[in-house]
Design an enzyme around this catalytic site. Structure first.
Site, PDB file in Angstrom:
ATOM      1  N   ASP A  17       1.021  -1.069  -0.017  1.00 34.16           N
ATOM      2  CA  ASP A  17      -0.052   0.107  -0.161  1.00 34.16           C
ATOM      3  C   ASP A  17       0.844   1.417   0.039  1.00 34.16           C
ATOM      4  O   ASP A  17       2.187   1.283   0.275  1.00 34.16           O
ATOM      5  CB  ASP A  17      -0.773  -0.084   1.257  1.00 34.16           C
ATOM      6  CG  ASP A  17      -1.674   1.356   1.485  1.00 34.16           C
ATOM      7  OD1 ASP A  17      -2.214   1.886   0.581  1.00 34.16           O
ATOM      8  OD2 ASP A  17      -1.324   1.851   2.613  1.00 34.16           O
ATOM      9  N   ASP A  19      -0.144   5.183   0.688  1.00 39.54           N
ATOM     10  CA  ASP A  19      -0.233   5.993   1.901  1.00 39.54           C
ATOM     11  C   ASP A  19      -0.280   5.499   3.532  1.00 39.54           C
ATOM     12  O   ASP A  19      -1.098   4.452   3.632  1.00 39.54           O
ATOM     13  CB  ASP A  19      -1.660   6.896   1.750  1.00 39.54           C
ATOM     14  CG  ASP A  19      -1.587   7.742   0.646  1.00 39.54           C
ATOM     15  OD1 ASP A  19      -0.753   8.432   0.172  1.00 39.54           O
ATOM     16  OD2 ASP A  19      -2.507   7.157  -0.507  1.00 39.54           O
ATOM     17  N   ASN A 262      15.193  13.026  29.969  1.00 37.16           N
ATOM     18  CA  ASN A 262      13.950  13.089  29.140  1.00 37.16           C
ATOM     19  C   ASN A 262      14.102  14.369  28.386  1.00 37.16           C
ATOM     20  O   ASN A 262      14.344  15.385  29.089  1.00 37.16           O
ATOM     21  CB  ASN A 262      12.591  13.063  29.912  1.00 37.16           C
ATOM     22  CG  ASN A 262      12.406  11.701  30.425  1.00 37.16           C
ATOM     23  OD1 ASN A 262      13.220  11.227  31.385  1.00 37.16           O
ATOM     24  ND2 ASN A 262      11.191  10.943  29.958  1.00 37.16           N
ATOM     25  N   GLU A 312      13.305   8.886  25.816  1.00 35.84           N
ATOM     26  CA  GLU A 312      14.055   8.299  27.203  1.00 35.84           C
ATOM     27  C   GLU A 312      15.317   8.048  26.929  1.00 35.84           C
ATOM     28  O   GLU A 312      15.778   7.009  26.822  1.00 35.84           O
ATOM     29  CB  GLU A 312      13.146   7.032  27.753  1.00 35.84           C
ATOM     30  CG  GLU A 312      11.524   7.209  27.765  1.00 35.84           C
ATOM     31  CD  GLU A 312      11.332   7.785  29.300  1.00 35.84           C
ATOM     32  OE1 GLU A 312      12.049   7.897  30.232  1.00 35.84           O
ATOM     33  OE2 GLU A 312      10.175   8.102  29.334  1.00 35.84           O
ATOM     34  N   LEU A 315      22.050   7.585  29.113  1.00 39.23           N
ATOM     35  CA  LEU A 315      23.407   7.749  28.885  1.00 39.23           C
ATOM     36  C   LEU A 315      24.393   6.811  29.573  1.00 39.23           C
ATOM     37  O   LEU A 315      24.138   6.655  30.692  1.00 39.23           O
ATOM     38  CB  LEU A 315      23.730   9.379  29.279  1.00 39.23           C
ATOM     39  CG  LEU A 315      23.505  10.712  28.333  1.00 39.23           C
ATOM     40  CD1 LEU A 315      22.023  10.505  27.963  1.00 39.23           C
ATOM     41  CD2 LEU A 315      23.954  11.764  28.930  1.00 39.23           C
ATOM     42  N   HIS A 317      26.970   6.083  31.090  1.00 43.07           N
ATOM     43  CA  HIS A 317      27.893   6.765  32.009  1.00 43.07           C
ATOM     44  C   HIS A 317      27.322   6.968  33.226  1.00 43.07           C
ATOM     45  O   HIS A 317      26.285   7.381  33.607  1.00 43.07           O
ATOM     46  CB  HIS A 317      28.490   8.016  31.248  1.00 43.07           C
ATOM     47  CG  HIS A 317      29.504   8.762  32.003  1.00 43.07           C
ATOM     48  ND1 HIS A 317      30.886   8.535  31.856  1.00 43.07           N
ATOM     49  CD2 HIS A 317      29.438   9.853  33.003  1.00 43.07           C
ATOM     50  CE1 HIS A 317      31.633   9.277  32.615  1.00 43.07           C
ATOM     51  NE2 HIS A 317      30.714  10.115  33.426  1.00 43.07           N
ATOM     52  N   PHE A 342       6.444  -6.497  28.630  1.00 45.47           N
ATOM     53  CA  PHE A 342       7.119  -7.632  29.096  1.00 45.47           C
ATOM     54  C   PHE A 342       6.300  -8.197  30.179  1.00 45.47           C
ATOM     55  O   PHE A 342       5.440  -7.570  30.947  1.00 45.47           O
ATOM     56  CB  PHE A 342       8.533  -7.039  29.561  1.00 45.47           C
ATOM     57  CG  PHE A 342       9.538  -6.658  28.677  1.00 45.47           C
ATOM     58  CD1 PHE A 342      10.536  -7.630  28.304  1.00 45.47           C
ATOM     59  CD2 PHE A 342       9.278  -5.371  27.955  1.00 45.47           C
ATOM     60  CE1 PHE A 342      11.290  -7.250  27.193  1.00 45.47           C
ATOM     61  CE2 PHE A 342      10.344  -5.079  26.858  1.00 45.47           C
ATOM     62  CZ  PHE A 342      11.295  -6.007  26.608  1.00 45.47           C
TER      63      PHE A 342
HETATM   64  P1  ADP Z   1      12.715  11.388  35.292  1.00 43.47           P
HETATM   65  O1  ADP Z   1      11.697  10.577  35.271  1.00 43.47           O
HETATM   66  O2  ADP Z   1      12.615  12.845  35.839  1.00 43.47           O
HETATM   67  O3  ADP Z   1      13.229  11.640  33.898  1.00 43.47           O
HETATM   68  P2  ADP Z   1      14.863   9.639  36.017  1.00 43.47           P
HETATM   69  O4  ADP Z   1      14.530   8.726  37.311  1.00 43.47           O
HETATM   70  O5  ADP Z   1      14.587   8.959  34.593  1.00 43.47           O
HETATM   71  O6  ADP Z   1      13.740  10.920  36.178  1.00 43.47           O
HETATM   72  O7  ADP Z   1      16.057  10.187  36.173  1.00 43.47           O
HETATM   73  C1  ADP Z   1      16.642  11.016  35.181  1.00 43.47           C
HETATM   74  C2  ADP Z   1      17.828  12.038  35.382  1.00 43.47           C
HETATM   75  O8  ADP Z   1      18.819  11.495  36.117  1.00 43.47           O
HETATM   76  C3  ADP Z   1      18.129  12.758  34.457  1.00 43.47           C
HETATM   77  O9  ADP Z   1      17.294  13.786  34.019  1.00 43.47           O
HETATM   78  C4  ADP Z   1      19.502  13.331  34.820  1.00 43.47           C
HETATM   79  O10 ADP Z   1      19.371  14.592  35.223  1.00 43.47           O
HETATM   80  C5  ADP Z   1      19.901  12.095  35.774  1.00 43.47           C
HETATM   81  N1  ADP Z   1      20.884  11.303  35.094  1.00 43.47           N
HETATM   82  C6  ADP Z   1      22.038  11.065  36.111  1.00 43.47           C
HETATM   83  N2  ADP Z   1      22.689   9.748  35.550  1.00 43.47           N
HETATM   84  C7  ADP Z   1      21.974   9.666  34.222  1.00 43.47           C
HETATM   85  C8  ADP Z   1      22.273   8.846  33.040  1.00 43.47           C
HETATM   86  N3  ADP Z   1      23.339   8.036  33.063  1.00 43.47           N
HETATM   87  N4  ADP Z   1      21.325   8.972  31.831  1.00 43.47           N
HETATM   88  C9  ADP Z   1      20.324   9.642  32.034  1.00 43.47           C
HETATM   89  N5  ADP Z   1      20.119  10.430  33.167  1.00 43.47           N
HETATM   90  C10 ADP Z   1      21.004  10.200  34.189  1.00 43.47           C
HETATM   91  N1  RBF Z   2       9.621   0.657  28.154  1.00 44.72           N
HETATM   92  C1  RBF Z   2       8.804  -0.215  27.756  1.00 44.72           C
HETATM   93  O1  RBF Z   2       7.521  -0.355  28.271  1.00 44.72           O
HETATM   94  N2  RBF Z   2       9.264  -1.090  26.744  1.00 44.72           N
HETATM   95  C2  RBF Z   2      10.452  -1.100  26.209  1.00 44.72           C
HETATM   96  O2  RBF Z   2      10.567  -2.007  25.500  1.00 44.72           O
HETATM   97  C3  RBF Z   2      11.247  -0.115  26.662  1.00 44.72           C
HETATM   98  N3  RBF Z   2      12.688  -0.354  26.126  1.00 44.72           N
HETATM   99  C4  RBF Z   2      13.539   0.718  26.718  1.00 44.72           C
HETATM  100  C5  RBF Z   2      14.710   0.780  26.156  1.00 44.72           C
HETATM  101  C6  RBF Z   2      15.520   1.742  26.551  1.00 44.72           C
HETATM  102  C7  RBF Z   2      17.047   1.623  25.938  1.00 44.72           C
HETATM  103  C8  RBF Z   2      15.029   2.510  27.673  1.00 44.72           C
HETATM  104  C9  RBF Z   2      16.197   3.632  28.112  1.00 44.72           C
HETATM  105  C10 RBF Z   2      13.979   2.550  28.181  1.00 44.72           C
HETATM  106  C11 RBF Z   2      13.177   1.714  27.598  1.00 44.72           C
HETATM  107  N4  RBF Z   2      11.678   1.794  28.124  1.00 44.72           N
HETATM  108  C12 RBF Z   2      10.769   0.547  27.632  1.00 44.72           C
HETATM  109  C13 RBF Z   2      11.309   2.877  28.656  1.00 44.72           C
HETATM  110  C14 RBF Z   2      11.241   2.900  30.176  1.00 44.72           C
HETATM  111  O3  RBF Z   2       9.881   2.155  30.553  1.00 44.72           O
HETATM  112  C15 RBF Z   2      11.477   4.134  30.765  1.00 44.72           C
HETATM  113  O4  RBF Z   2      12.573   4.667  30.630  1.00 44.72           O
HETATM  114  C16 RBF Z   2      10.765   4.494  31.903  1.00 44.72           C
HETATM  115  O5  RBF Z   2       9.456   4.097  31.920  1.00 44.72           O
HETATM  116  C17 RBF Z   2      11.209   5.675  32.501  1.00 44.72           C
HETATM  117  O6  RBF Z   2       9.979   6.514  32.563  1.00 44.72           O
HETATM  118 MG    MG Z   3      13.687  10.054  32.841  1.00 41.07          MG
END
Ligand code: ADP
Ligand code: RBF
Ligand code: MG
Length: 386
Positions: A17, A19, A262, A312, A315, A317, A342
């Site tokens: 298809d 579109d 985020n 999402e 990093l 590190h 899952f």
């Molecule tokens: P949120 O739901 O507010 O995103 P998280 O529990 O996902 O909260 O934590 C994300 C925050 O953690 C990021 O915004 C950042 O400030 C910090 N942080 C620390 N280490 C890492 C990392 N390795 N990767 C991403 N975020 C990180």
């Molecule tokens: N959430 C899901 O529900 N299904 C996924 O397959 C899934 N894969 C992810 C893969 C990576 C590399 C990362 C960083 C996140 C993933 N998550 C997934 C999102 C995860 O649920 C989310 O980071 C948390 O809910 C934090 O808001």
């Molecule tokens: Mg987050």
């Protein structure tokens, strides 16, 4: 999740298809309808898009006239918007994986047809904007060339006839429910690639449901496999997004032990509508800290069943502190898998860690490592005037 039933017969021909399957028509249709309705003082709700996806132009027009109580007949409305669409044909972008699929089937000598509810002249105008598309199809069937459009099987039966093959040798690739119904009624195998998110359950009659064209596995159908996957990753045309790190659901670190920095999905709605949900990886720059390997998911996090699409990035590190508000820039260079649900939190966490290992390793490949030095990541932020 790529739900697949026991996969059926082997096929030799593919019918796609246009579109919503090869082209991101919905995005342009949304823009046109939004501005048209705005002039009538009405607000387009992109949630009603499912009423037009996969319909013939007149059916789609009728649905909009009815839903928005427009002071026109469906024919009048169609004649008003048709030129607006015609102006935009070359602005409709291929969906992720569309060019890859067409090149793959063509270079492997698999016969391919295009079957769309659109009139033939519209189809030809649309595909003429994309290099090599027209010549890749051995047949093109438009909605105006058969008695009834999808969900009737006519279009697909005609496509098979023009390829001189049996319906049972054909595999249909479709984004709409009407198209899946039509393909099944034609006695063909059908892969659904739903263009409306979170409606996967409505596609249960399809032979297989995949999240995007990137997830196709032609070998399941006896067709030649893609050979571009490298160490569990698929190289993509890189794309770049960035902005201040915002607060997410507060769940990443707490519930999963995996923090995700985020970005605002709202600020990137255009670029996100071009990319399917899924797990991607690449490089992440924090302006005052450096460039890091990164793996991320984009989408609705099926395990948590979010209503908002989120970005999402994790990093790869260890940081000594949070960096909310800091400028984060991403170069997204490869794809790993669709988002999935899952059976348990542990299995979700384990899978995300595996994604991390895959990304970590792949990013050392020269193909991906090269993007670490992208100017977008390494150039300082432009001076702010405020
Ligand atoms: P949120 O739901 O507010 O995103 P998280 O529990 O996902 O909260 O934590 C994300 C925050 O953690 C990021 O915004 C950042 O400030 C910090 N942080 C620390 N280490 C890492 C990392 N390795 N990767 C991403 N975020 C990180
Ligand atoms: N959430 C899901 O529900 N299904 C996924 O397959 C899934 N894969 C992810 C893969 C990576 C590399 C990362 C960083 C996140 C993933 N998550 C997934 C999102 C995860 O649920 C989310 O980071 C948390 O809910 C934090 O808001
Ligand atoms: Mg987050």
């Amino acid at each position: 999740m790529a739900a697949s039933k026991s996969v059926g017969k082997l096929v030799s021909h593919v019918i796609v298809d246009l579109d919503g399957t090869l082209l991101n028509t919905d995005s342009v249709a949304n823009q046109i309808l939004k501005s048209f309705l705005a002039k009538l003082g009405k607000k387009w709700d992109s949630k009603s898009a499912h009423r037009i996806v996969g319909r013939t132009p007149l059916e789609a027009a009728a649905a909009v006239v009815e839903d928005y109580q427009l002071p026109y007949s469906k024919e009048e409305f169609l004649s008003m918007i048709t030129p607006l669409f015609a102006d935009q044909w070359c602005n409709i972008r291929p969906l992720p994986g569309a060019n890859r699929l067409i090149k793959h089937l063509r270079s492997n000598g698999v016969s391919m047809a295009l079957a769309s509810n659109s009139p033939k002249s519209n189809i030809e105008a649309k595909i003429s904007c994309h290099n090599g598309w027209k010549d890749s199809f051995s047949a093109i069937v438009g909605g105006d060339e058969v008695e009834k459009g999808k969900p009737s099987p006519d279009i697909f039966l005609e496509a098979a006839r023009r390829m001189n093959t049996e319906p049972s040798s054909c595999l249909v690739i479709e984004d709409s429910i009407a198209g899946v119904t039509a393909g099944k009624a034609a006695g063909m195998e059908v892969i659904a690639v739903p263009s409306i998110p979170k409606q996967v359950d409505k596609f249960s009659s399809a032979s297989e449901v995949v999240n995007s064209l990137l997830d196709l596995q032609p070998e399941k159908w006896g067709l030649p496999p893609f050979e571009d996957w490298i160490e569990g990753t698929l190289p993509i045309e890189p794309w770049y997004i960035g902005g201040p790190v915002i607060k997410g659901f507060g769940r990443g670190s707490k519930v999963l032990g995996i923090p995700t920095a985020n970005l605002s999905a709202e600020s990137f709605s255009d670029i996100l509508s071009e990319h399917t949900s899924g797990v991607y990886f690449g490089w992440a720059a924090l302006s005052t800290r450096g460039v890091y390997k990164m793996v991320m998911s984009i989408g609705w996090n099926p395990y948590f069943d979010n209503t908002e699409k989120t970005i999402e990035p994790w990093l790869l590190h260890e940081f000594p502190e949070d960096f909310y508000g800091e400028e984060l820039r991403l170069a997204i260079v490869g794809y790993i898998r669709p988002e999935a649900n899952f059976p348990s939190l542990e299995s979700l966490i384990a899978r995300i860690h595996e994604d991390g290992r895959i990304a970590e390793k792949a990013l050392d490949l020269p193909l991906y490592a090269a993007y670490r030095d992208s100017p977008y990541l390494t150039n300082p932020l432009p001076e702010s005037n405020s």
